[in-house]
Scaffold this motif. Structure first.
Motif, PDB file in Angstrom:
ATOM      1  N   ARG A 272       0.833  -1.209   0.000  1.00 20.58           N
ATOM      2  CA  ARG A 272       0.000   0.000   0.000  1.00 20.58           C
ATOM      3  C   ARG A 272       0.862   1.251   0.000  1.00 20.58           C
ATOM      4  NH1 ARG A 272      -2.644   2.237   3.074  1.00 20.58           N
ATOM      5  NH2 ARG A 272      -2.045   1.426   5.128  1.00 20.58           N
ATOM      6  N   SER A 273       1.878   1.247   0.862  1.00 21.90           N
ATOM      7  CA  SER A 273       2.755   2.411   0.957  1.00 21.90           C
ATOM      8  C   SER A 273       3.524   2.630  -0.342  1.00 21.90           C
ATOM      9  CB  SER A 273       3.727   2.219   2.125  1.00 21.90           C
ATOM     10  OG  SER A 273       4.656   3.269   2.203  1.00 21.90           O
ATOM     11  N   CYS A 274       3.977   1.542  -0.944  1.00 21.87           N
ATOM     12  CA  CYS A 274       4.785   1.639  -2.160  1.00 21.87           C
ATOM     13  C   CYS A 274       3.998   2.247  -3.311  1.00 21.87           C
ATOM     14  CB  CYS A 274       5.301   0.252  -2.525  1.00 21.87           C
ATOM     15  SG  CYS A 274       6.348   0.202  -3.986  1.00 21.87           S
ATOM     16  N   VAL A 275       2.751   1.835  -3.496  1.00 21.35           N
ATOM     17  CA  VAL A 275       1.960   2.313  -4.636  1.00 21.35           C
ATOM     18  C   VAL A 275       1.084   3.504  -4.280  1.00 21.35           C
ATOM     19  CG1 VAL A 275       1.951   0.016  -5.657  1.00 21.35           C
ATOM     20  CG2 VAL A 275      -0.001   0.734  -4.253  1.00 21.35           C
ATOM     21  N   GLY A 276       1.048   3.892  -2.983  1.00 20.15           N
ATOM     22  CA  GLY A 276       0.266   5.050  -2.574  1.00 20.15           C
ATOM     23  C   GLY A 276      -1.224   4.808  -2.571  1.00 20.15           C
ATOM     24  N   LEU A 277      -1.651   3.657  -2.030  1.00 17.50           N
ATOM     25  CA  LEU A 277      -3.069   3.323  -1.991  1.00 17.50           C
ATOM     26  C   LEU A 277      -3.566   3.409  -0.552  1.00 17.50           C
ATOM     27  CD1 LEU A 277      -5.422   2.212  -3.825  1.00 17.50           C
ATOM     28  CD2 LEU A 277      -4.844  -0.043  -2.893  1.00 17.50           C
ATOM     29  N   PRO A 278      -4.570   4.257  -0.277  1.00 19.93           N
ATOM     30  CA  PRO A 278      -5.110   4.332   1.088  1.00 19.93           C
ATOM     31  C   PRO A 278      -5.725   3.005   1.510  1.00 19.93           C
ATOM     32  CG  PRO A 278      -5.880   6.173  -0.275  1.00 19.93           C
ATOM     33  CD  PRO A 278      -5.228   5.195  -1.196  1.00 19.93           C
ATOM     34  N   ARG A 279      -5.709   2.735   2.805  1.00 20.16           N
ATOM     35  CA  ARG A 279      -6.241   1.463   3.276  1.00 20.16           C
ATOM     36  C   ARG A 279      -7.702   1.283   2.898  1.00 20.16           C
ATOM     37  NH1 ARG A 279      -9.014  -1.539   6.409  1.00 20.16           N
ATOM     38  NH2 ARG A 279      -8.173  -3.495   7.242  1.00 20.16           N
ATOM     39  N   GLU A 280      -8.477   2.366   2.943  1.00 17.60           N
ATOM     40  CA  GLU A 280      -9.902   2.249   2.619  1.00 17.60           C
ATOM     41  C   GLU A 280     -10.150   1.932   1.152  1.00 17.60           C
ATOM     42  OE1 GLU A 280      -8.905   6.718   2.612  1.00 17.60           O
ATOM     43  OE2 GLU A 280      -8.419   4.926   3.824  1.00 17.60           O
ATOM     44  N   ARG A 281      -9.108   2.031   0.320  1.00 15.94           N
ATOM     45  CA  ARG A 281      -9.245   1.676  -1.088  1.00 15.94           C
ATOM     46  C   ARG A 281      -8.756   0.251  -1.373  1.00 15.94           C
ATOM     47  NH1 ARG A 281      -9.871   6.562  -4.160  1.00 15.94           N
ATOM     48  NH2 ARG A 281     -11.731   7.438  -3.183  1.00 15.94           N
ATOM     49  N   LEU A 282      -8.302  -0.476  -0.352  1.00 19.37           N
ATOM     50  CA  LEU A 282      -7.976  -1.878  -0.586  1.00 19.37           C
ATOM     51  C   LEU A 282      -9.212  -2.597  -1.124  1.00 19.37           C
ATOM     52  CD1 LEU A 282      -5.835  -3.153   2.435  1.00 19.37           C
ATOM     53  CD2 LEU A 282      -5.157  -3.135   0.029  1.00 19.37           C
ATOM     54  N   PRO A 283      -9.059  -3.433  -2.117  1.00 17.95           N
ATOM     55  CA  PRO A 283     -10.235  -4.150  -2.637  1.00 17.95           C
ATOM     56  C   PRO A 283     -10.862  -5.023  -1.556  1.00 17.95           C
ATOM     57  CG  PRO A 283      -8.350  -4.361  -4.132  1.00 17.95           C
ATOM     58  CD  PRO A 283      -7.829  -3.763  -2.862  1.00 17.95           C
ATOM     59  N   LEU A 284     -12.168  -5.155  -1.644  1.00 16.40           N
ATOM     60  CA  LEU A 284     -12.847  -6.077  -0.745  1.00 16.40           C
ATOM     61  C   LEU A 284     -12.442  -7.518  -1.050  1.00 16.40           C
ATOM     62  CD1 LEU A 284     -16.304  -4.340  -0.575  1.00 16.40           C
ATOM     63  CD2 LEU A 284     -14.950  -5.001   1.408  1.00 16.40           C
ATOM     64  N   LEU A 285     -12.244  -7.831  -2.323  1.00 17.66           N
ATOM     65  CA  LEU A 285     -11.807  -9.172  -2.732  1.00 17.66           C
ATOM     66  C   LEU A 285     -10.749  -9.018  -3.815  1.00 17.66           C
ATOM     67  CD1 LEU A 285     -12.189 -12.296  -2.659  1.00 17.66           C
ATOM     68  CD2 LEU A 285     -13.895 -11.997  -4.478  1.00 17.66           C
ATOM     69  N   TRP A 286      -9.582  -9.638  -3.596  1.00 16.40           N
ATOM     70  CA  TRP A 286      -8.514  -9.569  -4.587  1.00 16.40           C
ATOM     71  C   TRP A 286      -7.617 -10.790  -4.400  1.00 16.40           C
ATOM     72  CZ3 TRP A 286      -3.461  -7.159  -2.911  1.00 16.40           C
ATOM     73  CH2 TRP A 286      -3.447  -6.838  -1.535  1.00 16.40           C
ATOM     74  N   ASP A 287      -6.694 -10.978  -5.308  1.00 16.24           N
ATOM     75  CA  ASP A 287      -5.779 -12.101  -5.144  1.00 16.24           C
ATOM     76  C   ASP A 287      -4.409 -11.752  -5.700  1.00 16.24           C
ATOM     77  OD1 ASP A 287      -5.287 -13.264  -7.897  1.00 16.24           O
ATOM     78  OD2 ASP A 287      -7.441 -13.543  -7.855  1.00 16.24           O
ATOM     79  N   CYS A 288      -3.414 -12.459  -5.187  1.00 16.59           N
ATOM     80  CA  CYS A 288      -2.029 -12.286  -5.615  1.00 16.59           C
ATOM     81  C   CYS A 288      -1.500 -13.632  -6.088  1.00 16.59           C
ATOM     82  CB  CYS A 288      -1.165 -11.776  -4.465  1.00 16.59           C
ATOM     83  SG  CYS A 288      -1.686 -10.203  -3.763  1.00 16.59           S
ATOM     84  N   ASP A 289      -0.894 -13.651  -7.265  1.00 16.48           N
ATOM     85  CA  ASP A 289      -0.318 -14.864  -7.828  1.00 16.48           C
ATOM     86  C   ASP A 289       1.181 -14.887  -7.560  1.00 16.48           C
ATOM     87  OD1 ASP A 289      -2.747 -15.667  -8.793  1.00 16.48           O
ATOM     88  OD2 ASP A 289      -2.370 -15.048 -10.858  1.00 16.48           O
ATOM     89  N   PHE A 290       1.653 -16.021  -7.042  1.00 18.40           N
ATOM     90  CA  PHE A 290       3.067 -16.181  -6.734  1.00 18.40           C
ATOM     91  C   PHE A 290       3.612 -17.420  -7.425  1.00 18.40           C
ATOM     92  CE2 PHE A 290       1.252 -13.954  -3.087  1.00 18.40           C
ATOM     93  CZ  PHE A 290       2.124 -12.888  -2.945  1.00 18.40           C
ATOM     94  N   LEU A 291       4.810 -17.283  -7.977  1.00 15.75           N
ATOM     95  CA  LEU A 291       5.581 -18.424  -8.449  1.00 15.75           C
ATOM     96  C   LEU A 291       6.579 -18.808  -7.364  1.00 15.75           C
ATOM     97  CD1 LEU A 291       6.236 -17.172 -12.078  1.00 15.75           C
ATOM     98  CD2 LEU A 291       4.442 -18.734 -11.296  1.00 15.75           C
ATOM     99  N   LEU A 292       7.013 -20.047  -7.378  1.00 10.90           N
ATOM    100  CA  LEU A 292       7.986 -20.494  -6.391  1.00 10.90           C
ATOM    101  C   LEU A 292       9.362 -19.947  -6.743  1.00 10.90           C
ATOM    102  CD1 LEU A 292       6.872 -24.217  -5.963  1.00 10.90           C
ATOM    103  CD2 LEU A 292       6.132 -22.197  -4.680  1.00 10.90           C
ATOM    104  N   GLY A 293      10.019 -19.346  -5.750  1.00  8.06           N
ATOM    105  CA  GLY A 293      11.362 -18.829  -5.966  1.00  8.06           C
ATOM    106  C   GLY A 293      12.394 -19.938  -5.966  1.00  8.06           C
TER     107      GLY A 293
END
Length: 330
Positions: A272-293
């Protein structure tokens, strides 16, 4: 008659809008969950052709949950995002807000967060001339994955590798795409459309992750809490390996508890801090895709999905309903 507090917005045609039948949508279980919680929800079938009708329907809604891919069947989200922005200005709670979509739901987030945990070797390419000048030296270190600014289902994602012949091995991510052998000029020509202003004007260049063959982990979130996981064997960009269905799990799945703790304890706030998104603008539903390092127990961010997170694990249903209730009560 007062408007119900919750509307589920998803694309459809005129006939689907006229029926507006929750039972025929893929969100039928979610409609049922809202009803069981005493929060009546209604369909808001979206199409550019009757955008004005949809906006009129939603002006007095409490919460709008929107599911619409960024580019689908040649359409774009411009008109939808403009409408969602106007609704938010009226006080309607919108998930995902267009600001969240812009800051989290494009491939730019990989570049913005490259120094955070889960970051990787990511470059932003702002012109065809820059692509032609810089790509050859990066390919000397290994394959790259070039990603268009905004898309879905692998569209606009290309794996590029230097071949011993001097040509480039190139493969588009959508399933079934053949491998091509191209010289650099032919590749630049193939990718030119992604640099048009209407398509974002740039691409993101990410180092190939060799453990792609081991699959992808998708963390499903409601606001700042992990509510489930998906795990899938992939064959996009790696067609010699078998693919498989995405298997859904609740948030307590043992192998992913380290990832969950890192997401909830620090990474979401750093993001949030990095992209400048207020907490109240966090999506209600979202997902993050990760590959194995490459290091044991490590993960690499592949993308964030905000625009159209469906399907999702059953374990996300109750937290989503409760988050909507809390937003309405705030």
């Amino acid at each position: 008659m007062a408007n119900p507090p919750v509307a589920l917005l998803y694309p459809g045609d005129r006939a689907a809008r006229e029926r507006s039948d929750p039972a025929e949508s893929r969100f039928a279980p979610l409609f049922d969950a809202f009803a069981a919680a005493g929060l009546p929800a209604v369909p808001a079938i979206w199409h550019d052709d009757f955008a004005g009708e949809v906006e009129a329907q939603l002006r007095d809604a409490g919460v709008v949950l929107a599911w619409c891919n960024p580019i689908q069947d040649g359409k774009r989200r411009d008109r939808l995002d403009a409408m969602l922005g106007r609704l938010a200005e009226r006080g309607v709670i919108v998930s995902a807000h267009p600001e969240a979509v812009r800051k989290l739901g494009t491939k730019d987030v990989l570049f913005e967060t490259r120094e955070l945990p889960f970051g990787s070797d990511v470059q932003r390419v702002d012109s065809l001339a820059q692509l032609q000048a810089e790509l050859p030296s990066r390919l000397q270190k290994g394959p790259r994955v070039l990603k268009q600014h905004r898309g879905h289902s692998g569209i606009g994602i290309w794996r590029v590798e230097q071949a011993p012949s001097g040509l480039l091995r190139v493969r588009h991510a959508p399933r079934g795409s053949p491998e091509e052998s191209l010289d650099l000029a032919a590749l630049v020509d193939k990718l030119a459309a992604y640099f048009a202003p209407e398509n974002g004007g740039h691409m993101i260049d990410q180092a190939w992750q060799p453990r792609l063959v081991d699959g992808m982990v998708r963390a499903y979130l409601v606001e700042d809490r992990v509510t489930g996981f998906g795990h899938q064997a992939l064959n996009a960009l790696h067609p010699t390996e078998p693919s498989g269905p995405r298997l859904y799990h609740d948030a307590n799945l043992a192998p992913f508890q380290g990832l969950r703790r890192q997401l909830e304890s620090e990474w979401i706030e750093l993001l949030r801090s990095c992209v400048g998104l207020p907490r109240e603008r966090l999506p209600l539903l979202w997902d993050c895709d990760f590959l194995l390092g490459e290091a044991e127990g490590s993960y690499v961010l592949c993308e964030i999905n905000v625009s159209s997170v469906a399907p999702f694990p059953p374990s996300a249903m109750a937290p989503l309903v409760e988050a909507v209730r809390a937003r309405l009560a705030a």
